[in-house]
Write a protein that holds these residues in place. Structure first.
Motif, PDB file in Angstrom:
ATOM      1  N   LYS A 147      30.186  78.104  35.406  1.00  0.00           N
ATOM      2  CA  LYS A 147      29.208  77.014  35.394  1.00  0.00           C
ATOM      3  C   LYS A 147      29.818  75.694  35.854  1.00  0.00           C
ATOM      4  N   GLY A 148      31.069  75.740  36.270  1.00  0.00           N
ATOM      5  CA  GLY A 148      31.690  74.523  36.757  1.00  0.00           C
ATOM      6  C   GLY A 148      32.432  73.751  35.702  1.00  0.00           C
ATOM      7  N   GLN A 149      32.604  74.326  34.511  1.00  0.00           N
ATOM      8  CA  GLN A 149      33.321  73.642  33.454  1.00  0.00           C
ATOM      9  C   GLN A 149      34.815  73.825  33.652  1.00  0.00           C
ATOM     10  N   ASP A 150      35.588  72.879  33.196  1.00  0.00           N
ATOM     11  CA  ASP A 150      37.033  72.885  33.362  1.00  0.00           C
ATOM     12  C   ASP A 150      37.631  74.126  32.708  1.00  0.00           C
ATOM     13  N   PRO A 151      38.322  74.996  33.456  1.00  0.00           N
ATOM     14  CA  PRO A 151      38.888  76.196  32.837  1.00  0.00           C
ATOM     15  C   PRO A 151      39.898  75.881  31.751  1.00  0.00           C
ATOM     16  N   VAL A 152      40.560  74.721  31.820  1.00  0.00           N
ATOM     17  CA  VAL A 152      41.495  74.340  30.771  1.00  0.00           C
ATOM     18  C   VAL A 152      40.784  74.257  29.431  1.00  0.00           C
ATOM     19  N   GLU A 153      39.495  73.889  29.463  1.00  0.00           N
ATOM     20  CA  GLU A 153      38.743  73.717  28.240  1.00  0.00           C
ATOM     21  C   GLU A 153      38.336  75.051  27.621  1.00  0.00           C
ATOM     22  N   HIS A 154      38.541  76.159  28.315  1.00  0.00           N
ATOM     23  CA  HIS A 154      37.998  77.429  27.821  1.00  0.00           C
ATOM     24  C   HIS A 154      39.006  78.571  27.869  1.00  0.00           C
ATOM     25  N   ALA A 190      42.342  77.909  22.602  1.00  0.00           N
ATOM     26  CA  ALA A 190      41.062  78.610  22.625  1.00  0.00           C
ATOM     27  C   ALA A 190      41.120  79.863  21.758  1.00  0.00           C
ATOM     28  N   ALA A 191      40.016  80.139  21.060  1.00  0.00           N
ATOM     29  CA  ALA A 191      39.957  81.316  20.192  1.00  0.00           C
ATOM     30  C   ALA A 191      39.734  82.579  21.011  1.00  0.00           C
ATOM     31  N   LEU A 192      40.305  83.658  20.522  1.00  0.00           N
ATOM     32  CA  LEU A 192      40.103  84.973  21.115  1.00  0.00           C
ATOM     33  C   LEU A 192      39.564  85.920  20.050  1.00  0.00           C
ATOM     34  N   PRO A 193      38.807  86.941  20.444  1.00  0.00           N
ATOM     35  CA  PRO A 193      38.259  87.881  19.449  1.00  0.00           C
ATOM     36  C   PRO A 193      39.327  88.556  18.609  1.00  0.00           C
ATOM     37  N   THR A 194      40.548  88.678  19.131  1.00  0.00           N
ATOM     38  CA  THR A 194      41.617  89.381  18.418  1.00  0.00           C
ATOM     39  C   THR A 194      42.425  88.471  17.500  1.00  0.00           C
TER      40      THR A 194
END
Length: 326
Positions: free
Chosen positions: A24-31, A189-193
């Motif tokens: 969506k164009g959001q900064d990958p650093v943020e996610h 960033a959180a991960l499911p694991t």
């Protein structure tokens, strides 16, 4: 700023959700999960000692609105009235242009605070002192001087953490009125694991207690009062599909303000000279929660805490009293 550390039983954002955010164009650093390099940490620590000074006027309109938001039956505020403790957070608000707002509703990283490249930003706690000989009063012209006290790093089980402490001093024409140490935590960033910490069962020996229903109107009103655009507090689609939480997150500062307000309701003849608090676990708008207080035998120290509908501790703190300055 939201209070949303990870806790047991929460759904984690998936890698797919992060990919969608980037698409969506959001900064990958943020996610994406980040591990800070030594050079990055050194760069961030270059913010230590940076300062800014803001000016504001303590007008009556925010006080009227806050009183209504907290369901208080206060008289109409007038110039010269003492500003209630914690309500200084209604002033010195950030006014970033719309073009500077990031995808989460916060201002993009940089400026006075260090540009920590970790996506989850939390108001983790604070320590405040209210000068009993110089209360802030409505009508005051005030100055807030802020300094970056420290930037520290820790590697946790779920990734890197960066702790930033900002010291604020608020003064009026008569001198220093409030000092505050503001603790901010940035997390990977959180991960499911990711492992989740076990929740702490809250104590049940409160002498004073209130039940709060955190509906979306309450959260919207507080966001508006504090000009807080963080979407986790009002955008249900965003908070559930992008950040992966089950519901809207109740503002940490709102819960802290409510804890002090609980003491004010039961000790109105005392001056609140100090408050320290720590956020433990997020609170969502899906169920009522409780704020609690228990005075010590010394008559000056009051333990305060909040718990969710499951009885788990979400915030803990201590209020210190003195004889009323008036």
């Amino acid at each position: 700023m939201g209070n949303h550390p990870p806790s047991a039983g929460l759904t984690r954002p998936s890698p797919l959700q992060s990919s969608v955010a980037v698409a969506k164009g959001q900064d990958p650093v943020e996610h994406t999960t980040r591990t800070l390099s030594p050079d990055e940490l050194t760069h961030l620590q270059g913010w230590i000692g940076r300062s800014e000074t803001l000016e504001d006027d303590l007008t009556t309109a925010p006080v009227r609105a806050m009183s209504a938001t907290l369901d208080r039956d206060d008289p109409t505020p007038m110039r010269g009235d003492a500003l209630p403790p914690m309500w200084h957070w209604l002033y010195f608000l950030p006014h970033h242009p719309q073009r500077e707002i990031g995808p989460d509703g916060h201002a993009k990283r940089g400026g006075f605070l260090p540009p920590v490249p970790l996506p989850r930003r939390m108001w983790a706690g604070g320590r405040l002192h209210f000068n009993p000989s110089n209360p802030l009063t409505l009508g005051d012209s005030v100055t807030r001087h802020s300094v970056i006290e420290s930037v520290t790093h820790k590697s946790g089980r779920t990734g890197d953490l960066v702790f930033v402490v900002v010291n604020h001093t608020i003064s009026n024409a008569r001198g220093m009125a409030v000092t505050e140490a503001h603790d901010i935590v940035y997390r990977a960033a959180a991960l499911p694991t990711d492992p989740t910490p076990e929740p702490t069962v809250a104590r049940t020996d409160a002498d004073w207690r209130r039940e709060i229903t955190p509906d979306d109107v309450l959260l919207f009103r507080y966001s508006a009062l504090t000009f807080n655009g963080h979407r986790i507090h009002y955008d249900r689609r965003y908070v559930t599909t992008v950040e992966g939480y089950p519901g809207l997150i109740v503002h940490g500062p709102l819960i802290a303000t409510m804890l002090v307000d609980l003491v004010r309701r039961h000790a109105s003849d005392q001056w609140i000279s100090g408050f320290q608090f720590k956020a433990v676990r997020p609170t969502f708008d899906l169920n009522p929660f409780h704020i609690n207080a228990k005075p010590h035998a010394d008559g000056r120290t009051i333990d305060v805490w909040a718990n969710d509908h499951d009885g788990y501790l979400t915030m803990t703190g201590t209020v210190t009293l003195e004889n009323n300055a008036s």
